[in-house]
Design an enzyme around this catalytic site. Structure first.
Site, PDB file in Angstrom:
ATOM      1  N   ARG A  70      24.586  36.682 -15.915  1.00 24.33           N
ATOM      2  CA  ARG A  70      24.419  35.569 -14.976  1.00 24.33           C
ATOM      3  C   ARG A  70      25.708  35.343 -14.174  1.00 24.33           C
ATOM      4  O   ARG A  70      25.696  34.729 -13.111  1.00 24.33           O
ATOM      5  CB  ARG A  70      23.985  34.284 -15.699  1.00 24.33           C
ATOM      6  N   TYR A 123      13.837  28.257   9.158  1.00 25.93           N
ATOM      7  CA  TYR A 123      12.839  28.802   8.234  1.00 25.93           C
ATOM      8  C   TYR A 123      12.178  27.657   7.461  1.00 25.93           C
ATOM      9  O   TYR A 123      12.851  26.704   7.056  1.00 25.93           O
ATOM     10  CB  TYR A 123      13.552  29.764   7.282  1.00 25.93           C
ATOM     11  N   ASP A 205      22.344  31.351   9.217  1.00 20.73           N
ATOM     12  CA  ASP A 205      21.305  32.204   8.621  1.00 20.73           C
ATOM     13  C   ASP A 205      21.084  33.360   9.592  1.00 20.73           C
ATOM     14  O   ASP A 205      20.536  33.183  10.681  1.00 20.73           O
ATOM     15  CB  ASP A 205      20.012  31.394   8.402  1.00 20.73           C
ATOM     16  N   LYS A 230      14.362  40.751   3.722  1.00 19.13           N
ATOM     17  CA  LYS A 230      13.942  41.220   5.038  1.00 19.13           C
ATOM     18  C   LYS A 230      14.623  42.560   5.365  1.00 19.13           C
ATOM     19  O   LYS A 230      14.402  43.511   4.656  1.00 19.13           O
ATOM     20  CB  LYS A 230      14.214  40.134   6.074  1.00 19.13           C
TER      21      LYS A 230
HETATM   22  C1  LIG Z   1      12.497  34.802   4.592  1.00 14.77           C
HETATM   23  C2  LIG Z   1      13.547  33.938   5.126  1.00 14.77           C
HETATM   24  C3  LIG Z   1      14.251  33.048   4.295  1.00 14.77           C
HETATM   25  C4  LIG Z   1      13.921  32.891   2.825  1.00 14.77           C
HETATM   26  O1  LIG Z   1      14.220  34.020   2.086  1.00 14.77           O
HETATM   27  P1  LIG Z   1      13.459  34.449   0.719  1.00 14.77           P
HETATM   28  O2  LIG Z   1      14.082  35.752   0.402  1.00 14.77           O
HETATM   29  O3  LIG Z   1      11.999  34.517   1.004  1.00 14.77           O
HETATM   30  O4  LIG Z   1      13.777  33.395  -0.292  1.00 14.77           O
HETATM   31  C5  LIG Z   1      15.257  32.298   4.871  1.00 14.77           C
HETATM   32  N1  LIG Z   1      15.567  32.382   6.178  1.00 14.77           N
HETATM   33  C6  LIG Z   1      14.900  33.203   7.006  1.00 14.77           C
HETATM   34  C7  LIG Z   1      15.269  33.243   8.446  1.00 14.77           C
HETATM   35  C8  LIG Z   1      13.874  34.003   6.513  1.00 14.77           C
HETATM   36  O5  LIG Z   1      13.202  34.802   7.351  1.00 14.77           O
END
Ligand SMILES: *Cc1c(COP(=O)(O)O)cnc(C)c1O
Length: 415
Positions: A70, A123, A205, A230
């Site tokens: 962890r 998001y 982000d 992604k």
């Molecule tokens: C998918 C996404 C998230 C969340 O990520 P997870 O891996 O699904 O927890 C956050 N920000 C953006 C822009 C995303 O496309």
């Protein structure tokens, strides 16, 4: 053999941060599927804990050792070292999801009484956490739309809370409209709002541009966040996240990650190491295909509007694009002529392109933001942001572009 510092990231993705001699000569890092690590001596265990808990810094030549998965694990540590290279970051923390990276980071830098400034739209998961969870802990949140970005400074002044702002959170390009937020301008605002004893942290982000096409730290951001689910993962088979920035800030993030237990596991780390080797060729192919798809849609009589970074018309948006984006990316939004029924007819007719949320993977995906990813956004707000019933969002993959366009063409013909 060149020194690592002169090599490009894509040359380092297969080897950087891993020593075969520590793993029986295995060319690739094994999966260290273990919860805990054996100390050679009690003294060594004590030293590792002193460094892990921040009681002291490592002595010259001393390496903080492995303790418990962890806190640290070889697959995750090698991954963090490699991820840093793309953004030129000092440090990286990997998480079990993008949401755990985002929520852990927001919680670390915000306390009751603080104000969070954030761009709209973000998001859905992030939006819910900011508006419903952070506010429960006495954190005030102020959102701004891309159209308001020039006036954010004045907006904060008018609110009378400029000395309470602790963090600015930005998602650019905005999902699903591809509207850009000026990272440099947000960084200048963060500096203006900072004081000697209070650093206003700017977090971006960067999921939509992956680590290749936009480098927020170079534009003045303090932290960059990813859903590694992604582009970084890129094969729609793993959920993960990351936060990158200076050693000082990431040390704080990692400490809270250990408390919350939002650390990625070894298997996730190993999968992402495999993905990173092909990150650049995948993303480049996706971007090339997206340009062809966008050009096809633009000319199609059943398409009313295309939202693609390679086709920006607004001069202010174009200026931001030139300053901070290295590619137009692989996300294409478009309005079909009509509304939700026409958009659904198109989506139901797709064959090669799959009807699913998520993005940035090898396969192309299509979805309907108004009823799917952005269903939770207030309908009035949704209209204001341009998320209409006619809007379809495409994440373009690495298929042959002729096959992609043929699929879109036959599906548009069903409208
Ligand atoms: C998918 C996404 C998230 C969340 O990520 P997870 O891996 O699904 O927890 C956050 N920000 C953006 C822009 C995303 O496309």
């Amino acid at each position: 053999m060149s020194d690592n510092s002169t090599l490009h990231p894509e040359s380092l993705m297969m080897s950087y941060g891993y020593k075969p001699e520590l793993s029986e000569g295995a060319l690739k890092p094994p999966i260290f599927q273990t919860s805990t690590f054996v100390f050679r001596t009690a003294e060594e265990g004590k030293a590792f804990f002193e460094m892990a808990t921040g009681q002291r810094e490592p002595e010259p030549g001393e390496v903080p050792g492995l303790i418990y998965s962890r806190l640290n694990n070889p697959d995750v540590e090698v991954l963090e070292d490699r991820l840093k290279l793309w953004d030129g970051a000092e440090a990286c923390a990997v998480f079990e999801s993008g949401m755990s990276a985002i929520t852990t980071t927001l919680l670390e830098f915000l306390s009751p009484g603080d104000v969070l400034l954030f761009s709209n739209p973000v998001y859905g998961g992030t939006d819910g956490f900011i508006k419903n969870t952070l506010t429960r802990f006495g954190i005030e949140v102020i959102g701004f739309h891309p159209a308001q970005q020039k006036d954010v400074g004045a907006m904060v002044q008018r609110s009378g809370k400029s000395d309470k702002v602790k963090m600015i959170f930005v998602e650019t390009p905005a999902n699903p409209t591809n509207t850009l937020i000026d990272i440099g301008a947000c960084s200048r605002l963060a500096k203006e709002l900072s004081s000697a004893d209070r650093q206003v942290v700017l977090a971006v982000d960067n999921t939509y541009m992956g680590p290749l096409w936009q480098h927020p730290l170079k534009q003045g951001a303090d932290l960059v966040l990813y859903s590694a689910t992604k582009y970084i993962g890129g094969h729609s088979d793993v959920i993960a996240g990351a936060c990158l920035g200076s050693t000082a800030l990431i040390t704080r993030v990692k400490k809270l990650r250990s408390s919350l237990g939002s650390m990625a596991g070894p298997w996730t780390g190993w999968l992402l190491l495999r993905s990173l080797e092909t990150l650049k060729p995948r993303m480049e192919t996706q971007a090339r295909n997206a340009a062809l798809v966008a050009a096809f849609l633009k000319k199609h009589p059943k398409v009313a509007r295309v939202l693609y970074l390679g086709m920006i018309e607004d001069p202010a948006q174009q200026a931001i694009f030139k300053a901070q984006c290295l590619s137009a990316g692989a996300m294409v939004g478009f309005d079909v002529k009509g509304g939700e029924p026409e958009a659904f007819r198109f989506l139901n007719a797709l064959r090669l392109v799959k009807l699913a949320v998520s993005l940035g993977s090898t396969e192309s995906l299509a979805q309907h933001p108004a009823s799917m990813t952005h269903a939770g956004v207030d309908p009035v707000e949704r209209e204001k942001l341009g998320i209409t019933g006619a809007l379809v969002r495409l994440s373009v993959g690495i298929e042959h572009p002729e096959d992609l366009i043929a699929d879109l063409e036959q599906a548009l013909a069903k409208i």
